[in-house]
Write an enzyme that holds these catalytic residues in place. Structure first.
Site, PDB file in Angstrom:
ATOM      1  CD  GLU A   1      -5.224   2.329  -3.037  1.00  0.00           C
ATOM      2  OE1 GLU A   1      -6.398   2.011  -2.797  1.00  0.00           O
ATOM      3  OE2 GLU A   1      -4.310   2.153  -2.241  1.00  0.00           O
TER       4      GLU A   1
ATOM      5  CG  HIS B   1      -2.013   0.995   1.113  1.00  0.00           C
ATOM      6  ND1 HIS B   1      -1.803   2.340   1.326  1.00  0.00           N
ATOM      7  CD2 HIS B   1      -3.320   0.864   0.781  1.00  0.00           C
ATOM      8  CE1 HIS B   1      -2.935   2.994   1.142  1.00  0.00           C
ATOM      9  NE2 HIS B   1      -3.880   2.119   0.805  1.00  0.00           N
TER      10      HIS B   1
HETATM   11  C1  PEP Z   1      -6.875   3.074   0.183  1.00  0.00           C
HETATM   12  O1  PEP Z   1      -6.110   3.899   0.696  1.00  0.00           O
HETATM   13  O2  PEP Z   1      -6.564   1.866   0.074  1.00  0.00           O
HETATM   14  C2  PEP Z   1      -8.164   3.536  -0.307  1.00  0.00           C
HETATM   15  C3  PEP Z   1      -8.762   2.826  -1.228  1.00  0.00           C
HETATM   16  O3  PEP Z   1      -8.651   4.669   0.243  1.00  0.00           O
HETATM   17  P1  PEP Z   1      -9.938   5.536  -0.197  1.00  0.00           P
HETATM   18  O4  PEP Z   1     -10.998   4.585  -0.680  1.00  0.00           O
HETATM   19  O5  PEP Z   1     -10.353   6.228   1.073  1.00  0.00           O
HETATM   20  O6  PEP Z   1      -9.474   6.439  -1.254  1.00  0.00           O
END
Ligand code: PEP
Length: 255
Positions: free
Chosen positions: A165, A95
């Site tokens: 992400e 992450h």
């Molecule tokens: C994360 O940090 O893994 C995440 C998905 O956060 P958010 O949905 O709050 O953007």
């Protein structure tokens, strides 16, 4: 086609185990009502995994990190074998909050990924760029993927889930905004191309890829359909039982 996968990353929340129990129970209720057609996983902080495991029967639970060694003198660490022993099925690795703020290197992520996969944990590998200058998916996304998978045998990839992400899309960031489904789709193509190069086309086609970054019930559908994502990693919205139940419902109906 497999079911969509919706993962709640609770991060370092909530502050009481009684709240963790209530939230997990409400998510389980939402799943029973709307979610039969979707896989749901809750990843609480380590101290609350036990209480979450008592609150849920149908949905799964996992961890937000693990270590690479199996046991021994590693103060403060938790091993994949220990996670398996308490019934955890999934682990989030790489992450950006760990990479950027806690000094986790590509090499550490690779060791963790290998250990988690070797122990049969479904491994959610997060990759994503901090900044996007033009429309292209930046090279760093590929570099994180390649280094995380160094030495990983093809047959273990069935337990790998890649989470694209983009850091700038995570809701806690300044000026955070979700990515667009169109760009998420380009990330899917980008990731599959790299996996084809590392392994082969069939492995790339079978790889599960999910999206993370400001997912809400009102934007999830686009990521699953136009974006061709096979699920989502959900941070902030995973702490709100009603919103998260809405997300489960959307994912269940989208399939
Ligand atoms: C994360 O940090 O893994 C995440 C998905 O956060 P958010 O949905 O709050 O953007």
């Amino acid at each position: 086609m497999s079911k969509y996968l919706i993962v709640a990353n609770w991060k370092m929340n909530p502050l009481r185990q009684s709240d963790a129990y209530v939230l997990a129970s409400r998510v389980e209720d939402g799943y029973l009502k709307f979610g039969k057609n979707v896989d749901v996983v809750i990843c609480p902080p380590f101290p609350y995994i036990a209480v979450v495991s008592t609150a849920v029967k149908k949905i799964k639970y996992g961890a937000q990190n693990t270590f690479w060694a199996e046991k021994g003198a590693y103060t403060g660490e938790v091993s994949p074998a220990q996670l398996r022993d308490i019934g955890a099925t999934h682990v989030i690795l790489g992450h950006s909050e760990r990479r950027i703020h806690l000094g986790e290197t590509d090499e550490m992520v690779n060791k963790k990924v290998r250990a988690a996969l070797d122990h049969g944990l479904s491994t959610i590998l997060c990759i994503g760029e901090s900044e996007r200058e033009d429309g292209e998916i930046p090279a760093i996304v590929g570099e994180e993927l390649v280094s995380a998978l160094a030495g990983v045998k093809k047959q273990l990839l069935k337990n790998l889930i890649v989470c694209y992400e983009p850091v700038w899309a995570i809701s806690t960031g300044k000026n955070a905004r979700p990515d667009t489904p169109d760009s998420a789709f380009r990330a899917v193509l980008f990731i599959r191309k790299i996996i084809t190069g590392l392994y082969d086309r069939k492995t790339a086609d079978l790889l599960r890829i999910i999206y993370g970054g400001s997912v809400r019930k009102d934007n999830l559908y686009g990521f699953l359909t136009e974006g061709k994502m096979q699920g989502a990693l959900v941070g902030g919205a995973g702490l709100d039982a009603d919103e998260f139940t809405g997300i489960i419902e959307i994912a269940s109906r989208a399939r």
